[in-house]
Write an enzyme that holds these catalytic residues in place. Structure first.
Site, short mmCIF file in Angstrom:
data_model
loop_
_atom_site.label_atom_id
_atom_site.label_comp_id
_atom_site.label_asym_id
_atom_site.label_seq_id
_atom_site.Cartn_x
_atom_site.Cartn_y
_atom_site.Cartn_z
N CYS A 98 -18.52 -28.38 -109.41
CA CYS A 98 -19.88 -28.35 -108.85
C CYS A 98 -20.81 -29.14 -109.75
CB CYS A 98 -20.34 -26.90 -108.72
SG CYS A 98 -22.02 -26.76 -108.09
N CYS A 101 -23.38 -26.42 -111.32
CA CYS A 101 -23.04 -25.32 -112.25
C CYS A 101 -21.69 -25.51 -112.93
CB CYS A 101 -23.07 -23.98 -111.52
SG CYS A 101 -21.63 -23.70 -110.45
N CYS A 147 -21.31 -23.61 -102.91
CA CYS A 147 -20.74 -23.12 -104.17
C CYS A 147 -21.04 -21.63 -104.29
CB CYS A 147 -21.35 -23.87 -105.35
SG CYS A 147 -20.88 -23.18 -106.95
N CYS A 150 -23.51 -20.93 -107.54
CA CYS A 150 -24.92 -21.35 -107.63
C CYS A 150 -25.55 -21.66 -106.28
CB CYS A 150 -25.05 -22.56 -108.55
SG CYS A 150 -24.53 -24.10 -107.78
N CYS A 170 -15.31 -31.59 -95.77
CA CYS A 170 -16.03 -32.86 -95.80
C CYS A 170 -17.21 -32.66 -96.77
CB CYS A 170 -16.51 -33.18 -94.38
SG CYS A 170 -17.34 -34.76 -94.24
ZN LIG Z 1 -22.29 -24.45 -108.30
#
Ligand SMILES: [Zn+2]
Length: 186
Positions: A98, A101, A147, A150, A170
Site C-alpha cells: 500500500c 501504509c 486497504c 488504512c 484492477c
Molecule cells: Zn494502506
C-alpha cells in the site's frame, strides 16, 4: 503487593472482564474486539499473521506524504488513466504494498496481462489485507477494493479474471509501492 492480594485483584479483574463481555459479538476479529485501532494482516514474507495499528490520518497529513495524484486516487477514490501508471507494464518479481501504509497487498506471482492498462492481479496476498465494498458511483454495482489497514482506495475487483480464482483485481499504480524480491524483509 502480597501474593494473596495480587491473587484477589486478578480474580476481580477476571470477573469484571467476563461480566463486560456479555452481549458482545464473540465472532469479531480478536485484534479488533474492544480495540478499534488494531488489525490482523498477513505478512507474505514472514508467512505469518501480524497485528498492526490501523492507520488514520487527516487529509492534511496525507497530502504531506503523497503526491497530489496519489492523494486524489488513494484517498479520494480517483482512477488513473489507463496505460499511464508506473506498474501496468511492470514485470519484476516482488510484492506490491500500500502506497499509504506499507501493508502487503499483491504478489508479482499473481499479476497478469489483462490488456486493461491497469495493474491486474488474480488474487490478493490475503483476504485479511483488503476490504471490499459495494460501489454504485458509475450507476452500476462494482466492488471497490480498499486497504484494510488504512482504507486507501486501491481499485475494483471483477469476476472476469483468469483461473484459478476467476477474479481480476484492477488496481491503480498510484495506490501502490513495489518491494523487489531481493529487498523483501519480514
Ligand atoms: Zn494502506
Amino acid at each position: 503487593m502480597t501474593f494473596t492480594s495480587f491473587h484477589s485483584t486478578f480474580l476481580v479483574v477476571l470477573l469484571l472482564a467476563s461480566s463486560c463481555s456479555h452481549g458482545q459479538d464473540t465472532h469479531q476479529n480478536p485484534a479488533t474486539a474492544g480495540n478499534q485501532t488494531a488489525i490482523v494482516v498477513y505478512n507474505p514474507i514472514s508467512k505469518r499473521d501480524t497485528t498492526m495499528e490501523k492507520v488514520t490520518k487527516t487529509d492534511e497529513q496525507w497530502l504531506d506524504e503523497l503526491s497530489s495524484e496519489e492523494f486524489r486516487i488513494a484517498r479520494k477514490k480517483g482512477t488513473e488513466r489507463a496505460f499511464t501508471g508506473k506498474y501496468w507494464n511492470h514485470h519484476d518479481d516482488g510484492t506490491y504494498t500500500c502506497r499509504c501504509c506499507g501493508s502487503y497487498l499483491f504478489s508479482s506471482s499473481t499479476k497478469y496481462e489483462s490488456g486493461s492498462g491497469w495493474p491486474s492481479f488474480y488474487d490478493v496476498v490475503s483476504s485479511k489485507n483488503v476490504r471490499l465494498e459495494s460501489d454504485f458511483a458509475l450507476g452500476v454495482e462494482r466492488t471497490e477494493v480498499l486497504c484494510a489497514r488504512c482504507d486507501a482506495h486501491l481499485g475494483h475487483v471483477f469476476d472476469d479474471g483468469p483461473r484459478p480464482t476467476g477474479l481480476r483485481y484492477c488496481i491503480n499504480s498510484a495506490s501502490m509501492s513495489f518491494v523487489p524480491k531481493q529487498d523483501e524483509a519480514p
